[in-house]
Design a protein around this motif. Structure first.
Motif, PDB file in Angstrom:
ATOM      1  N   ASP A   1      16.381 -53.208   8.327  1.00  0.00           N
ATOM      2  CA  ASP A   1      16.973 -52.966   6.909  1.00  0.00           C
ATOM      3  C   ASP A   1      18.196 -51.895   6.689  1.00  0.00           C
ATOM      4  O   ASP A   1      18.359 -51.079   7.651  1.00  0.00           O
ATOM      5  CB  ASP A   1      15.583 -52.190   6.296  1.00  0.00           C
ATOM      6  CG  ASP A   1      14.475 -53.062   6.025  1.00  0.00           C
ATOM      7  OD1 ASP A   1      14.492 -54.301   6.271  1.00  0.00           O
ATOM      8  OD2 ASP A   1      13.439 -52.545   5.581  1.00  0.00           O
ATOM      9  N   ILE A   2      18.679 -52.150   5.788  1.00  0.00           N
ATOM     10  CA  ILE A   2      19.869 -51.380   5.357  1.00  0.00           C
ATOM     11  C   ILE A   2      19.439 -50.623   4.004  1.00  0.00           C
ATOM     12  O   ILE A   2      18.695 -50.910   3.238  1.00  0.00           O
ATOM     13  CB  ILE A   2      21.232 -52.378   4.805  1.00  0.00           C
ATOM     14  CG1 ILE A   2      21.501 -53.307   6.042  1.00  0.00           C
ATOM     15  CG2 ILE A   2      22.447 -51.411   4.283  1.00  0.00           C
ATOM     16  CD1 ILE A   2      21.961 -52.721   7.293  1.00  0.00           C
ATOM     17  N   THR A   3      19.907 -49.281   4.115  1.00  0.00           N
ATOM     18  CA  THR A   3      19.747 -48.355   3.152  1.00  0.00           C
ATOM     19  C   THR A   3      20.801 -47.555   2.952  1.00  0.00           C
ATOM     20  O   THR A   3      22.127 -47.733   3.268  1.00  0.00           O
ATOM     21  CB  THR A   3      18.615 -47.592   3.530  1.00  0.00           C
ATOM     22  OG1 THR A   3      18.064 -46.594   2.318  1.00  0.00           O
ATOM     23  CG2 THR A   3      18.850 -46.339   4.667  1.00  0.00           C
ATOM     24  N   THR A   4      20.631 -46.488   1.957  1.00  0.00           N
ATOM     25  CA  THR A   4      21.944 -45.885   1.899  1.00  0.00           C
ATOM     26  C   THR A   4      21.751 -44.376   2.736  1.00  0.00           C
ATOM     27  O   THR A   4      20.734 -43.928   3.084  1.00  0.00           O
ATOM     28  CB  THR A   4      21.951 -45.374   0.337  1.00  0.00           C
ATOM     29  OG1 THR A   4      21.067 -44.346   0.050  1.00  0.00           O
ATOM     30  CG2 THR A   4      21.830 -46.516  -0.843  1.00  0.00           C
ATOM     31  N   LEU A   5      22.951 -43.765   2.907  1.00  0.00           N
ATOM     32  CA  LEU A   5      23.259 -42.760   3.710  1.00  0.00           C
ATOM     33  C   LEU A   5      22.448 -41.739   3.007  1.00  0.00           C
ATOM     34  O   LEU A   5      21.807 -40.656   3.488  1.00  0.00           O
ATOM     35  CB  LEU A   5      24.470 -42.343   4.003  1.00  0.00           C
ATOM     36  CG  LEU A   5      24.791 -41.194   4.834  1.00  0.00           C
ATOM     37  CD1 LEU A   5      24.328 -41.466   6.156  1.00  0.00           C
ATOM     38  CD2 LEU A   5      26.513 -41.145   5.186  1.00  0.00           C
ATOM     39  N   GLY A   6      22.508 -41.601   1.591  1.00  0.00           N
ATOM     40  CA  GLY A   6      21.783 -40.443   0.898  1.00  0.00           C
ATOM     41  C   GLY A   6      20.205 -40.643   1.216  1.00  0.00           C
ATOM     42  O   GLY A   6      19.539 -39.535   1.321  1.00  0.00           O
ATOM     43  N   ASN A   7      19.698 -41.829   1.231  1.00  0.00           N
ATOM     44  CA  ASN A   7      18.193 -41.988   1.661  1.00  0.00           C
ATOM     45  C   ASN A   7      17.869 -41.543   2.949  1.00  0.00           C
ATOM     46  O   ASN A   7      16.993 -40.866   3.200  1.00  0.00           O
ATOM     47  CB  ASN A   7      18.092 -43.473   1.444  1.00  0.00           C
ATOM     48  CG  ASN A   7      17.522 -43.783   0.075  1.00  0.00           C
ATOM     49  OD1 ASN A   7      17.349 -42.849  -0.965  1.00  0.00           O
ATOM     50  ND2 ASN A   7      17.714 -44.955  -0.386  1.00  0.00           N
ATOM     51  N   GLU A   8      18.872 -41.752   3.780  1.00  0.00           N
ATOM     52  CA  GLU A   8      18.756 -41.340   5.372  1.00  0.00           C
ATOM     53  C   GLU A   8      18.848 -39.710   5.362  1.00  0.00           C
ATOM     54  O   GLU A   8      18.047 -39.236   6.007  1.00  0.00           O
ATOM     55  CB  GLU A   8      19.756 -41.870   6.094  1.00  0.00           C
ATOM     56  CG  GLU A   8      19.683 -43.315   6.695  1.00  0.00           C
ATOM     57  CD  GLU A   8      18.486 -43.453   7.363  1.00  0.00           C
ATOM     58  OE1 GLU A   8      18.628 -43.186   8.515  1.00  0.00           O
ATOM     59  OE2 GLU A   8      17.377 -44.097   7.081  1.00  0.00           O
ATOM     60  N   VAL A   9      19.703 -39.232   4.495  1.00  0.00           N
ATOM     61  CA  VAL A   9      19.583 -37.764   4.433  1.00  0.00           C
ATOM     62  C   VAL A   9      18.359 -37.045   4.204  1.00  0.00           C
ATOM     63  O   VAL A   9      17.802 -36.125   4.561  1.00  0.00           O
ATOM     64  CB  VAL A   9      20.935 -37.145   3.864  1.00  0.00           C
ATOM     65  CG1 VAL A   9      20.754 -35.608   3.341  1.00  0.00           C
ATOM     66  CG2 VAL A   9      22.265 -37.559   4.448  1.00  0.00           C
TER      67      VAL A   9
END
Length: 182
Positions: free
Chosen positions: A52-60
């Motif tokens: 899946d692809i997500t946003t870097l903000g979600n990863e943080v």
């Protein structure tokens, strides 16, 4: 090359986290509840397909939740410093990244950098925009005297996903700059 379908988390993390929450229930019930919510969010993300692809903000956000859970277990020994001054909040929310990019790296930093240390150990995560790319630098203590028991699955998996999706590099080194992606 085959991208692994699910992220892997050390089984002891679940048991240690649950025990840490149990120790908070009577003395800090709100913190225990918040930690259980963080654990639920983290495990929900871990159950997703690693492709899946997500946003870097979600990863943080997921990385911060993971480290807050570990902070309960490790106490003051675990110190964390996030530096996102070099990237705008808007870029963090728009930048696309593979899901579960940061959490396995943070887990390695805790496992190999903090757990073996009898003293306070700092994990530093710096995220910045450098021209047309985003650079993530993660540092943690390095213990040359501690033998690695891992199989490098997390690093290999992340390296493989970054190469396939973005043709970019993952650098690792046993020095003060332990990990860098660009």
């Amino acid at each position: 090359m085959c991208i692994r379908d699910r992220a892997r988390i050390r089984p002891h993390f679940l048991f240690n986290s649950l025990n840490a929450v149990l120790s908070l229930i009577r003395t800090e019930p709100l913190r225990a509840e918040s930690t259980l919510e963080d654990m639920a969010d983290l495990f929900r993300v871990l159950m997703r397909d690693a492709r899946d692809i997500t946003t870097l903000g979600n990863e943080v956000r997921i990385g911060m939740q993971y480290l807050s859970i570990e902070k309960i277990r490790l106490g003051e020994r675990l110190q964390v410093q996030w530096d996102t001054d070099g990237i705008s909040g808007d870029t963090l929310q728009r930048a696309k990244t593979p899901a579960l990019l940061l959490q396995p790296l943070l887990e390695n930093a805790v496992h190999y950098g903090v757990e073996p240390s009898p003293e306070t150990a700092l994990i530093m995560i710096t995220i910045s925009r450098v021209r047309d790319r985003i650079e993530i630098v993660m540092t943690n203590p390095y213990h040359a005297d501690v033998e690695s028991t891992g199989n490098h699955m997390a690093l290999d998996n992340i390296r493989e996903r970054l190469t396939l999706l973005y043709d970019c590099l993952l650098y690792t080194s046993p020095s003060p700059r332990d990990l860098s992606t660009s």
